[in-house]
Design an enzyme around this catalytic site. Structure first.
Site, PDB file in Angstrom:
ATOM      1  N   GLU A   1      -4.688  -0.821  -1.468  1.00 32.46           N
ATOM      2  CA  GLU A   1      -6.011  -0.870  -0.843  1.00 32.46           C
ATOM      3  C   GLU A   1      -6.954   0.014  -1.661  1.00 32.46           C
ATOM      4  O   GLU A   1      -6.741   1.222  -1.786  1.00 32.46           O
ATOM      5  CB  GLU A   1      -5.965  -0.379   0.602  1.00 32.46           C
ATOM      6  CG  GLU A   1      -7.324  -0.482   1.290  1.00 32.46           C
ATOM      7  CD  GLU A   1      -7.311  -0.096   2.757  1.00 32.46           C
ATOM      8  OE1 GLU A   1      -8.405  -0.003   3.340  1.00 32.46           O
ATOM      9  OE2 GLU A   1      -6.212   0.113   3.311  1.00 32.46           O
TER      10      GLU A   1
ATOM     11  N   GLN B   1       7.861 -14.135  21.358  1.00 34.92           N
ATOM     12  CA  GLN B   1       7.665 -15.561  21.611  1.00 34.92           C
ATOM     13  C   GLN B   1       8.233 -16.439  20.498  1.00 34.92           C
ATOM     14  O   GLN B   1       7.572 -17.349  19.990  1.00 34.92           O
ATOM     15  CB  GLN B   1       6.172 -15.858  21.819  1.00 34.92           C
ATOM     16  CG  GLN B   1       5.573 -15.097  22.989  1.00 34.92           C
ATOM     17  CD  GLN B   1       4.112 -15.405  23.204  1.00 34.92           C
ATOM     18  OE1 GLN B   1       3.751 -16.518  23.603  1.00 34.92           O
ATOM     19  NE2 GLN B   1       3.252 -14.423  22.938  1.00 34.92           N
TER      20      GLN B   1
ATOM     21  N   LYS C   1      -7.874  -4.817   4.829  1.00 30.89           N
ATOM     22  CA  LYS C   1      -6.557  -4.503   5.377  1.00 30.89           C
ATOM     23  C   LYS C   1      -5.558  -5.599   5.017  1.00 30.89           C
ATOM     24  O   LYS C   1      -4.417  -5.317   4.676  1.00 30.89           O
ATOM     25  CB  LYS C   1      -6.630  -4.343   6.897  1.00 30.89           C
ATOM     26  CG  LYS C   1      -7.648  -3.315   7.364  1.00 30.89           C
ATOM     27  CD  LYS C   1      -7.421  -1.950   6.747  1.00 30.89           C
ATOM     28  CE  LYS C   1      -8.427  -0.941   7.273  1.00 30.89           C
ATOM     29  NZ  LYS C   1      -8.332   0.363   6.566  1.00 30.89           N
TER      30      LYS C   1
ATOM     31  N   LYS D   1      -6.728  -4.822  -3.146  1.00 29.70           N
ATOM     32  CA  LYS D   1      -7.371  -5.472  -2.006  1.00 29.70           C
ATOM     33  C   LYS D   1      -8.402  -4.544  -1.349  1.00 29.70           C
ATOM     34  O   LYS D   1      -8.120  -3.381  -1.080  1.00 29.70           O
ATOM     35  CB  LYS D   1      -6.322  -5.899  -0.976  1.00 29.70           C
ATOM     36  CG  LYS D   1      -5.496  -4.775  -0.368  1.00 29.70           C
ATOM     37  CD  LYS D   1      -4.424  -5.341   0.544  1.00 29.70           C
ATOM     38  CE  LYS D   1      -3.662  -4.243   1.270  1.00 29.70           C
ATOM     39  NZ  LYS D   1      -4.458  -3.474   2.228  1.00 29.70           N
TER      40      LYS D   1
ATOM     41  N   ASP E   1       0.785  -1.245   0.000  1.00 28.82           N
ATOM     42  CA  ASP E   1       0.000   0.000   0.000  1.00 28.82           C
ATOM     43  C   ASP E   1       0.816   1.294   0.000  1.00 28.82           C
ATOM     44  O   ASP E   1       0.446   2.266   0.691  1.00 28.82           O
ATOM     45  CB  ASP E   1      -0.949   0.017   1.207  1.00 28.82           C
ATOM     46  CG  ASP E   1      -1.956  -1.111   1.181  1.00 28.82           C
ATOM     47  OD1 ASP E   1      -1.922  -1.927   0.236  1.00 28.82           O
ATOM     48  OD2 ASP E   1      -2.775  -1.195   2.112  1.00 28.82           O
TER      49      ASP E   1
ATOM     50  N   VAL F   1       3.183   0.132   4.313  1.00 28.01           N
ATOM     51  CA  VAL F   1       2.458   0.851   5.365  1.00 28.01           C
ATOM     52  C   VAL F   1       1.021   0.324   5.499  1.00 28.01           C
ATOM     53  O   VAL F   1       0.503  -0.291   4.571  1.00 28.01           O
ATOM     54  CB  VAL F   1       2.421   2.365   5.054  1.00 28.01           C
ATOM     55  CG1 VAL F   1       3.830   2.921   5.040  1.00 28.01           C
ATOM     56  CG2 VAL F   1       1.727   2.682   3.731  1.00 28.01           C
ATOM     57  N   THR F   2       0.442   0.639   6.667  1.00 30.11           N
ATOM     58  CA  THR F   2       1.145   1.030   7.868  1.00 30.11           C
ATOM     59  C   THR F   2       1.512  -0.235   8.628  1.00 30.11           C
ATOM     60  O   THR F   2       0.834  -1.260   8.513  1.00 30.11           O
ATOM     61  CB  THR F   2       0.282   1.947   8.768  1.00 30.11           C
ATOM     62  OG1 THR F   2      -0.913   1.261   9.141  1.00 30.11           O
ATOM     63  CG2 THR F   2      -0.038   3.254   8.095  1.00 30.11           C
TER      64      THR F   2
ATOM     65  N   CYS G   1      -2.218  -2.596   7.833  1.00 29.91           N
ATOM     66  CA  CYS G   1      -2.225  -3.474   6.664  1.00 29.91           C
ATOM     67  C   CYS G   1      -1.026  -4.406   6.599  1.00 29.91           C
ATOM     68  O   CYS G   1      -1.142  -5.547   6.149  1.00 29.91           O
ATOM     69  CB  CYS G   1      -2.330  -2.642   5.387  1.00 29.91           C
ATOM     70  SG  CYS G   1      -3.920  -1.793   5.236  1.00 29.91           S
TER      71      CYS G   1
END
Length: 222
Positions: free
Chosen positions: A72, A202, A132, A129, A24, A157-158, A162
């Site tokens: 987007e 993790q 997001k 798209k 994007d 971004v961002t 997204c």
């Protein structure tokens, strides 16, 4: 197999299975007068990553590796725009409304276009798209499968919206995901920092993060 120096540990890079995904990098999000600016955001935070995004794109092209761009945007008739999405944000200037660069986030409008410095070249894939995440209501999954892509390196971004959404979608589909830290940005620095921490927490629960120079070094010498 080469490795990319990354966090939380080295990323096992597979040259024949990797693609760059640039999320994007559109005029509406990066230029004054666009949708991002209409929401009160400092768009200079987005434009300052352009040189690093460009370096990544050019590095992948030079190495003969695939580059995928996302945008987007929505259909002109707004049939793929849920009211719940349209009703959020700036109540006086919403998706589909006429803005300084045409109708906001509508396919084919000037503001929806990717920044000229980062524009796709012939043969590169462009995913339009409506959500997001880049997998929702698009052909991205089929394209990656058809091309044997199993690893995705992300820019754009961002970071927290997204980019992270697409990385999480990809992670659930079994892709190994790496985020280029200097080639992604948020309007809010604390959001970028938090997203990066969540992505690599993790033991790379969503994916890895790495510096642009380390990514370029690995793909250049693979």
């Amino acid at each position: 197999m080469r490795e990319i120096s990354a966090q939380p540990f080295a990323f096992p890079f597979q040259r024949d299975a990797v693609a760059l995904v640039v999320i994007d990098m559109q005029r509406d999000f990066a230029e004054p007068g666009g949708f991002g600016a209409s929401l009160g955001n400092d768009v200079s935070r987005i434009t300052r990553i352009v040189p690093d995004v460009k370096r990544l794109i050019e590095g992948f092209r030079k190495a003969g590796l695939p580059v995928i761009h996302t945008m987007e945007c929505h259909r002109p008739d707004l049939s793929d725009l849920p009211p719940a999405k349209r009703d959020r944000g700036n109540p006086t200037l919403r998706i589909g409304d006429e803005g300084p660069m045409g109708r906001i986030l509508i396919a084919g409008e000037p503001g929806t276009a990717i920044l000229p410095e980062l524009a796709p070249i012939d043969g590169e894939i462009v995913i339009e798209k409506p959500g997001k995440g880049a997998f929702y209501a698009t052909e991205l999954g089929d394209i990656l499968k058809d091309n044997g892509i199993r690893q995705l390196i992300f820019a754009g971004v961002t970071t927290e919206v997204c980019v992270q959404t697409t990385m999480r979608e990809a992670n659930d589909r079994g892709y190994e995901c790496l985020l280029a830290e200097e080639a992604t940005e948020s309007y809010f620095p604390e959001f970028k920092e938090a997203a990066i921490a969540m992505i690599r927490a993790q033991g790379a629960i969503v994916g890895w993060t790495a510096h642009v120079d380390d990514i370029l070094e690995a793909i250049t010498h693979a």
